[in-house]
Design an enzyme around this catalytic site. Structure first.
Site, PDB file in Angstrom:
ATOM      1  N   GLY A 166      36.003  41.136  34.374  1.00 22.53           N
ATOM      2  CA  GLY A 166      36.223  40.261  35.583  1.00 22.53           C
ATOM      3  C   GLY A 166      35.201  40.435  36.530  1.00 22.53           C
ATOM      4  O   GLY A 166      33.984  40.286  36.632  1.00 22.53           O
ATOM      5  N   GLY A 187      41.120  43.957  28.696  1.00 22.60           N
ATOM      6  CA  GLY A 187      40.485  44.832  29.670  1.00 22.60           C
ATOM      7  C   GLY A 187      41.667  45.839  30.210  1.00 22.60           C
ATOM      8  O   GLY A 187      41.074  46.967  30.613  1.00 22.60           O
ATOM      9  N   ASP A 209      49.881  42.895  37.613  1.00 22.84           N
ATOM     10  CA  ASP A 209      49.184  41.653  38.202  1.00 22.84           C
ATOM     11  C   ASP A 209      48.124  42.273  39.265  1.00 22.84           C
ATOM     12  O   ASP A 209      48.426  43.186  40.097  1.00 22.84           O
ATOM     13  CB  ASP A 209      50.152  40.960  38.966  1.00 22.84           C
ATOM     14  CG  ASP A 209      49.821  39.346  39.723  1.00 22.84           C
ATOM     15  OD1 ASP A 209      49.207  38.866  38.637  1.00 22.84           O
ATOM     16  OD2 ASP A 209      49.666  39.099  40.746  1.00 22.84           O
TER      17      ASP A 209
HETATM   18  O1  LIG Z   1      36.666  43.134  38.215  1.00 19.55           O
HETATM   19  C1  LIG Z   1      37.610  43.346  37.918  1.00 19.55           C
HETATM   20  N1  LIG Z   1      38.257  44.729  37.694  1.00 19.55           N
HETATM   21  C2  LIG Z   1      39.438  44.958  37.575  1.00 19.55           C
HETATM   22  O2  LIG Z   1      39.968  45.874  37.174  1.00 19.55           O
HETATM   23  C3  LIG Z   1      40.282  43.919  37.514  1.00 19.55           C
HETATM   24  N2  LIG Z   1      41.700  43.677  37.479  1.00 19.55           N
HETATM   25  C4  LIG Z   1      41.782  42.342  37.645  1.00 19.55           C
HETATM   26  N3  LIG Z   1      40.742  41.755  37.696  1.00 19.55           N
HETATM   27  C5  LIG Z   1      40.526  40.189  37.760  1.00 19.55           C
HETATM   28  O3  LIG Z   1      41.539  39.723  38.878  1.00 19.55           O
HETATM   29  C6  LIG Z   1      42.159  38.737  38.369  1.00 19.55           C
HETATM   30  C7  LIG Z   1      43.560  39.329  38.065  1.00 19.55           C
HETATM   31  O4  LIG Z   1      44.339  38.448  37.557  1.00 19.55           O
HETATM   32  P1  LIG Z   1      45.700  38.437  36.794  1.00 19.55           P
HETATM   33  O5  LIG Z   1      46.458  39.791  37.231  1.00 19.55           O
HETATM   34  O6  LIG Z   1      46.549  37.354  36.866  1.00 19.55           O
HETATM   35  O7  LIG Z   1      45.248  38.838  35.285  1.00 19.55           O
HETATM   36  P2  LIG Z   1      44.497  38.008  33.947  1.00 19.55           P
HETATM   37  O8  LIG Z   1      44.801  36.599  34.353  1.00 19.55           O
HETATM   38  O9  LIG Z   1      43.358  38.472  33.764  1.00 19.55           O
HETATM   39  O10 LIG Z   1      45.671  38.552  32.868  1.00 19.55           O
HETATM   40  P3  LIG Z   1      47.241  38.729  32.741  1.00 19.55           P
HETATM   41  O11 LIG Z   1      47.661  40.056  32.980  1.00 19.55           O
HETATM   42  O12 LIG Z   1      47.788  37.977  34.117  1.00 19.55           O
HETATM   43  O13 LIG Z   1      47.414  37.891  31.589  1.00 19.55           O
HETATM   44  C8  LIG Z   1      41.431  38.272  36.924  1.00 19.55           C
HETATM   45  O14 LIG Z   1      40.583  37.324  37.507  1.00 19.55           O
HETATM   46  C9  LIG Z   1      40.826  39.627  36.570  1.00 19.55           C
HETATM   47  O15 LIG Z   1      39.523  39.411  35.737  1.00 19.55           O
HETATM   48  C10 LIG Z   1      39.849  42.400  37.815  1.00 19.55           C
HETATM   49  N4  LIG Z   1      38.482  42.483  38.088  1.00 19.55           N
END
Ligand SMILES: O=c1[nH]c(=O)c2ncn([C@@H]3O[C@H](COP(=O)(O)OP(=O)(O)OP(=O)(O)O)[C@@H](O)[C@H]3O)c2[nH]1
Length: 217
Positions: free
Chosen positions: A177, A10, A62
């Site tokens: 998310g 995403g 992040d």
């Molecule tokens: O509604 C949302 N709109 C967004 O735009 C958005 N951006 C991040 N998130 C959520 O916040 C956490 C970030 O965690 P995060 O940065 O560690 O990422 P991640 O674990 O998904 O993947 P990675 O990039 O670390 O591999 C995760 O739960 C994501 O689903 C979002 N939720």
């Protein structure tokens, strides 16, 4: 070729709109997310680890949801909380709060193994007023250990984006998310298409800053 390092497709869908066609590809690498109450140090450490893994320029992303009435929780723990409690339960918890204001924040960390000229502009922290922890979330991470016990000389450039909103009952089926429970300007992020979300979102703002810097560097 720039590697956008994330396990979350995403994020890349949104990022692709900011970078020239064919200039970026996703690297599905789960870098270590250190425990910290700010996103900047997590992105900086992640960018160094990802660069060493990829041996090519990398951008890590992040992000987190900071709920005002929960003193900024889940913040840097948003991914863990999404996987354990789930988005609906976060909404249920927030529904009992008087203050349901929230913010999304995103910090991008860029590392290509080289140093960066000092930024001519002072770091803009004017948009960090909701549950934002103080700290080096934008500018250069100098690896001097100020953000943790380790030191690492590999330079990382950080770009931050922020968007205010509030937690609402789930609406919409786009995005990913927490998008269905995060409302900004009367619409949840899940009710917006990618272009509209990008125009206002934490990631869109961080990517805009990054894309401008990347094109001119
Ligand atoms: O509604 C949302 N709109 C967004 O735009 C958005 N951006 C991040 N998130 C959520 O916040 C956490 C970030 O965690 P995060 O940065 O560690 O990422 P991640 O674990 O998904 O993947 P990675 O990039 O670390 O591999 C995760 O739960 C994501 O689903 C979002 N939720």
């Amino acid at each position: 070729m720039l590697r956008y390092v994330t396990t979350n497709p995403g994020k890349v869908r949104e990022a692709e709109r900011y970078l020239p066609d064919g200039s970026v590809e996703r690297l599905d690498f789960d870098y270590t997310e250190v425990q910290a109450d700010e996103l900047g140090p997590i992105a900086a450490r992640g960018a160094r680890e990802a660069y060493r893994h990829a041996d090519a320029p990398v951008l890590v992303d992040d992000a987190g949801l900071f709920v005002e009435g929960l003193d900024g929780f889940p913040g840097p723990y948003s991914s863990y909380v999404e996987d354990t409690l789930g988005v609906e339960r976060v909404h249920e918890i927030a529904a009992d709060l008087d203050d349901r204001r929230a913010a999304f924040r995103c910090v991008l960390g860029y590392c290509d193994g080289e140093g960066f000229a000092a930024s001519p502009d002072p770091v803009d922290r004017g948009d960090r007023d909701v549950a934002a922890a103080a700290g080096p979330d934008e500018g250069e991470d100098d690896g001097d250990g100020a953000d943790g016990p380790e030191t690492d000389p590999l330079p990382v450039k950080l770009f931050e984006g922020y968007v205010p909103g509030r937690i609402v009952a789930p609406r919409g089926d786009g995005g990913f998310g927490y998008d269905p429970i995060f409302e900004h300007d009367g619409e949840t992020f899940a009710e917006m298409d990618t272009d509209r979300k990008n125009a206002v979102s934490h990631r869109g703002r961080a990517l805009e800053k990054f894309a401008e810097w990347y094109a001119d560097r």
